[in-house]
Design a protein around this motif. Structure first.
Motif, mmCIF file in Angstrom:
data_model
loop_
_atom_site.group_PDB
_atom_site.id
_atom_site.type_symbol
_atom_site.label_atom_id
_atom_site.label_comp_id
_atom_site.label_asym_id
_atom_site.label_seq_id
_atom_site.Cartn_x
_atom_site.Cartn_y
_atom_site.Cartn_z
ATOM 1 N N LEU B 146 0.880 -1.113 -0.088
ATOM 2 C CA LEU B 146 0.087 -0.103 0.159
ATOM 3 C C LEU B 146 0.853 1.325 -0.044
ATOM 4 N N ALA B 147 1.897 1.262 0.826
ATOM 5 C CA ALA B 147 2.843 2.429 0.864
ATOM 6 C C ALA B 147 3.368 2.687 -0.592
ATOM 7 N N ILE B 148 3.736 1.634 -1.199
ATOM 8 C CA ILE B 148 4.310 1.692 -2.518
ATOM 9 C C ILE B 148 3.333 2.122 -3.659
ATOM 10 N N ALA B 149 1.910 1.572 -3.424
ATOM 11 C CA ALA B 149 0.971 2.347 -4.159
ATOM 12 C C ALA B 149 0.748 3.857 -3.951
ATOM 13 N N ARG B 150 0.787 4.117 -2.938
ATOM 14 C CA ARG B 150 0.791 5.642 -2.568
ATOM 15 C C ARG B 150 1.811 6.443 -3.153
ATOM 16 N N ALA B 151 3.112 5.798 -3.227
ATOM 17 C CA ALA B 151 4.228 6.405 -3.509
ATOM 18 C C ALA B 151 4.267 6.639 -4.886
ATOM 19 N N VAL B 152 3.438 5.783 -5.850
ATOM 20 C CA VAL B 152 3.756 5.611 -7.271
ATOM 21 C C VAL B 152 2.686 6.251 -7.929
ATOM 22 N N LEU B 159 11.704 7.055 -7.212
ATOM 23 C CA LEU B 159 10.997 6.330 -6.198
ATOM 24 C C LEU B 159 12.039 6.371 -5.027
ATOM 25 N N LEU B 160 11.900 6.663 -3.979
ATOM 26 C CA LEU B 160 12.836 6.526 -2.850
ATOM 27 C C LEU B 160 12.095 5.698 -1.601
#
Ligand SMILES: Nc1ncnc2c1ncn2[C@@H]1O[C@H](COP(=O)(O)OP(=O)(O)OP(=O)(O)O)[C@@H](O)[C@H]1O
Ligand SMILES: [Mg+2]
Lengths: 301, 216
Positions: B146-152, B159-160
């Protein structure tokens, strides 16, 4: 660009509404406090408005009565008449002593008293309705009439007008002070609710900033929250004032009837409701503005 | 794209977490930042994301020197980044979908388009069927996704990610790193910090290895 700005405001408004709706008890209590704080000055203001209208209507039919000496006779009457003609203070008319007696006879309960009098005790009189009704002008007229020959007495009801005027001015000042105090109270209440809001949304604020939210984006929902709360509080105050006036209307009309007058309290109109909502919103916004600046600074450590 | 020269970060209290570090990262690189616990990986990530300010040296990101960046410019810089934090920073007062949406609301996306893009991002990390759930109900690996989905979701150029595989089992960790690799393949610059160097051979990334704040 214009659109994204609009969407951001839409997000802020819906987020403010969600925050208000999300804690109904808190919201209700805040609204009550704000509503009551605004009720007092609003009621005071409306009451004074009512009285002002009433006094303007009352002083519109301001009269000065000039009573002549009993032995003034036709010559005295003619003298006053010619002086009034040249001074021209407004509308005036002559009330002969016979007419005055007849009127006295017609008023309730006086017929027998008058009939028992050996002779007409009333003097000839002039009733003047001055063109200008301000207390200062009336007082000046009274003084000049008094100096005229054959005048026994000049009666002027301007004393109560002046007293009433002063009272109104005092009332207006009191209401203004009240409004300042309670307005500051409203700002303080909003300040506190917003401070709590900021603290309870610390996580959201932190995340929003980390992913690129501007200061404005973070602050906006709180401004809308404060303004919305204030506006709703203002509407509540208008409702409370309206209700209070409704309850007072009948007893006041009854009281006025006892004094032979007519006085109907006019409650808050649509414009007053709008005004209260706008004032509430403005003060709420101000409280939020002050609070958010301080609270966010504290949050940043 | 990202270039550091004699970059140093000294925390209040005097501890130098990053010392005289210099490196260059090109657009489209995949970079692993490795090192022992306390080596300064998180600090370096925070410097690049303008969460911490350099004490000395220079750090140029997207042509802007972060040492001299105005505060008001920081939000706009961050919008180029997709950040995944060591402690995820999910919001548990809203749904999975709403967590992703926040990122798009910040940049003023129209609501319909925002929902469409948030769903697409959730789909990419395999969480679309959980969109209504509260993140608290997700497993550790799912929370990380989920954190990745929000980041991308906002299509970042960089992407950090700070220890995105931190407390995951090997299988979930591998799945997460595969997601990052897929973004690298479509041209996104990817920076991942990890204290577990054994992932390196799978992806052939550039490696920045830190040891007590120094690059080795
Ligand atoms: N805010 C801070 N104030 C003071 N010292 C700090 C702060 N943040 C980190 N440090 C110190 O800086 C050093 C580097 O910390 P950092 O978090 O960058 O390490 P890391 O490589 O990410 O470690 P880990 O693998 O455990 O996450 C540590 O010794 C830490 O104690
Ligand atoms: Mg770390």
């Amino acid at each position: 660009m214009m659109h994204s700005w609009l969407f951001q405001h839409r997000v802020a408004v819906s987020s403010a509404v969600r925050r208000l709706w999300g804690a109904p008890l808190n919201t209700l209590l805040s609204l009550l406090v704000i509503g009551i704080a605004l009720t007092l000055p609003a009621a005071g203001y409306l009451l004074i408005e009512n009285l002002r209208v009433f006094s303007a209507r009352a002083s519109g039919t301001q009269q000065i009565s000039i009573f002549l000496e009993r032995e003034a006779g036709r010559k005295g009457v003619a003298e006053i008449e010619s002086r009034l003609q040249s001074a021209n203070p407004g509308r005036w008319r002559f009330v002969p002593r016979e007419e005055a007696l007849k009127r006295l006879q017609e008023s309730t309960g006086m017929a027998e008293v008058v009939a028992s009098l050996p002779r007409n005790p009333l003097p000839d009189a002039f009733v003047v309705e001055p063109a200008e009704g301000s207390p200062e002008v009336l007082e000046a007229l009274r003084q000049s009439f008094t100096a005229w020959p054959q005048v026994a007495h000049v009666q002027l009801d301007s004393a109560w007008v002046r007293r009433f005027d002063a009272l109104l001015r005092l009332g207006k000042l009191a209401v203004t002070l009240l409004a300042l105090v309670f307005g500051a109270g409203l700002v303080a209440i909003t300040f506190n609710t917003i401070r709590l809001q900021v603290v309870s949304h610390a996580a959201e604020i932190e995340v929003a900033r980390l992913i690129g939210a501007t200061n404005a984006f973070v602050r906006r929902p709180f401004y809308y929250f404060g303004a919305l709360q204030g506006a709703l509080g203002g509407v509540l105050a208008a409702l409370l004032v309206g209700l209070g006036f409704k309850l007072l209307d009948a007893p006041i009309a009854e009281l006025a009837a006892l004094y032979g007058g007519k006085f109907a309290l006019a409650g808050p109109g649509a414009l007053d409701v709008l005004l209260l909502a706008v004032i509430g919103a403005g003060l709420g916004w101000l409280g939020a503005q002050l609070s958010v600046s301080l609270s966010l600074r504290q949050l940043n450590g | 794209m990202i270039s550091a020269s004699h970059l140093t970060k000294r925390y209040p209290g005097g501890y130098e977490a990053v010392k005289e570090v210099s490196f260059d990262i090109e657009a489209g690189d995949m970079v692993f930042i490795t090192g022992h616990s306390g080596a300064g990986k998180t600090t370096l990530v925070k410097l690049i994301a303008a969460i911490e300010r350099p004490t000395s040296g220079s750090l140029i990101v997207n042509g802007q020197n972060l040492a001299a960046l105005r505060r008001s410019a920081i939000p706009y810089l961050r919008r180029h980044f997709g950040l995944v934090f060591q402690d995820q920073k999910l919001l548990f007062d809203r749904s999975v979908l709403a967590n992703v949406l926040l990122h798009l609301q910040i940049v003023g996306q129209p609501p319909k388009e925002a929902v469409r893009r948030a769903r697409a991002a959730l789909d990419k990390v395999g969480l679309l069927e959980r969109e209504r759930a509260n993140p608290i109900a997700l497993s550790g690996g799912e929370q990380q996704r989920l954190a990745i989905a929000r980041a991308v979701v906002n299509r970042p150029t960089v992407l950090l990610a700070d220890e995105p595989t931190g407390n995951l089992d090997t299988e979930s960790a591998s799945a997460i790193l595969d997601i990052f690799a897929s973004f690298h393949q479509v041209g996104v610059t990817v920076l991942i910090s990890t204290h577990d160097p054994h992932w390196i051979r799978n992806y052939q990334p550039k490696v920045l290895q830190l040891d007590h704040g120094r690059l080795v």
